[in-house]
Design an enzyme around this catalytic site. Structure first.
Site, PDB file in Angstrom:
ATOM      1  N   HIS A 115     -14.133 -22.472 -22.057  1.00  0.00           N
ATOM      2  CA  HIS A 115     -13.693 -22.512 -20.657  1.00  0.00           C
ATOM      3  C   HIS A 115     -13.631 -23.914 -20.057  1.00  0.00           C
ATOM      4  O   HIS A 115     -13.989 -24.122 -18.898  1.00  0.00           O
ATOM      5  CB  HIS A 115     -14.595 -21.616 -19.814  1.00  0.00           C
ATOM      6  N   HIS A 189     -10.770 -16.070 -13.312  1.00  0.00           N
ATOM      7  CA  HIS A 189     -11.913 -15.394 -13.941  1.00  0.00           C
ATOM      8  C   HIS A 189     -12.692 -14.508 -12.969  1.00  0.00           C
ATOM      9  O   HIS A 189     -13.929 -14.486 -13.008  1.00  0.00           O
ATOM     10  CB  HIS A 189     -12.841 -16.438 -14.565  1.00  0.00           C
ATOM     11  N   GLU A 320      -8.187 -11.451 -17.662  1.00  0.00           N
ATOM     12  CA  GLU A 320      -7.820 -12.863 -17.630  1.00  0.00           C
ATOM     13  C   GLU A 320      -6.493 -13.089 -18.352  1.00  0.00           C
ATOM     14  O   GLU A 320      -6.437 -13.101 -19.578  1.00  0.00           O
ATOM     15  CB  GLU A 320      -8.911 -13.693 -18.301  1.00  0.00           C
TER      16      GLU A 320
END
Length: 356
Positions: A115, A189, A320
């Site tokens: 991420h 997210h 996502e």
């Protein structure tokens, strides 16, 4: 009863540990739905939409204070814009035009970059510009990610536009340019819970995908693209999430943490998923221009969230929209390369409705 006009409010949400002020913008559309977004991480903190009786509830997980986001959100990424590369990169390593780049390994015990790194976009302060549009209130968020930030090459000029449309859609539009070849994979997210409480185990979900990408013991794609048919990942028809998760509870992930290969063309807006909560009547459709959808069912949630509510496993579900995990290391996956003179562009829409 519809509001006569959309509305935008601004307030100080707090200051970071380094003393930087963070602001919260509240978007209210003509139907009275509400989105609250902060300039830290471009985080969607709250999203209030009506149920079948017209009662508004907040349908996303999050924290009450900026300090909690600073201290805890590297484990959860509640509501954040994630980048420069969402999801995982094996060994934190990738190459562009013969040059190899090394990223921080921040995926717990797994040797992966996750991420966007230790200080990914979910920790950065965005410049905000509120706008009223014919479609509803918008918030334009800008950030310049400098060359070498978290190990990524190139100065990346990023713009995120949240719009809470008057037809109860949360539209997120992403645009980015670079001055040096780089990789880009951005996503949103939020953890959704359409009932506004409890777990998502009674929700129903369908995903518009005939294939998925299986992973190894480090949750990195093997490179295969395989059919969902006759697997626990077959969500082509709506399934109760509790029943769908059950056969995965003994797996490494304890539920879904799965990249689905969406039907339709990359770059064209298409239906990706439909999430329903029968009790409240809320329905959320997800549309995206992206080729993949990472489904994560909050398998390891374990934290106190907003209003003192405790988030345990399966308290929320992430949908996502993004490119595939570890794409830079798989030539058969859609490319995440961005070169100077080209534009990264993505649109994802979360559309809310009710079924009585």
């Amino acid at each position: 009863m519809e509001y006569l006009m959309c509305h935008i409010e601004k307030e100080l949400f707090g200051s970071t540990s380094e003393g930087t002020p963070v602001y919260q913008y509240t978007l209210i559309n003509k139907k009275g739905s509400i989105a609250k977004i902060i300039t830290y991480g471009a985080i969607l903190r709250e999203l209030w939409v009506p149920d079948k009786s017209g009662t508004l509830s907040d349908v996303v997980l999050g924290f009450d204070t900026l300090q909690e986001y600073e201290k805890k959100n590297s484990h959860y990424f509640f509501g954040a814009i994630v980048g420069r590369y969402a999801n995982r990169i094996s060994r934190g390593r990738f190459s562009i035009d013969g040059v190899t780049y090394q990223l921080a390994l921040n995926d717990g015990d797994r040797p992966n970059a996750l991420h966007g790194g230790v200080k990914g976009f979910y920790t950065r302060i965005f410049k905000a510009i509120p706008m009223k549009t014919p479609n509803g209130p918008s918030l334009v968020l800008k950030y310049l990610s400098h060359d070498g930030e978290e190990g990524y090459p190139g100065n990346l000029d990023l713009t995120i536009v949240y719009t809470l449309t008057n037809s109860n859609e949360l539209k997120i539009e992403y645009t980015a340019t670079t001055d040096k070849p780089t990789i880009v994979n951005l996503t949103h997210h939020s953890y959704f819970n359409l009932s506004g409480e409890g777990t998502i185990l009674d929700h129903e979900l369908s995903v518009n995908a005939y294939h998925y990408t299986p992973v190894d013991e480090n949750l990195i794609p093997t490179g295969e693209i395989v059919p969902v048919e006759n697997t626990p990942y077959d969500l082509r028809e709506a399934k109760n999430l509790g029943e769908a998760i059950d056969p995965l509870k003994t797996s490494l992930t304890k539920g879904f943490d799965t990249n689905f290969v969406l039907n339709g063309k990359c770059g064209e807006l298409k239906l990706a998923a439909v999430l329903k909560d029968r009790k409240s009547g809320r329905k959320m459709e997800v549309y995206t221009t992206e080729p993949g959808l990472q489904l994560y069912t909050g398998n390891f949630l374990d934290v106190k969230g907003k209003c003192g509510r405790y988030y345990s496993s399966y308290s929320g579900v992430c949908l996502e929209a993004q490119h595939f995990p570890d794409s830079p290391n798989h030539s058969n996956f859609p490319s995440t390369l961005l070169y100077p003179g080209k534009v990264y562009h993505q649109i994802t829409v979360y559309k809310f409705d009710v079924e009585r």
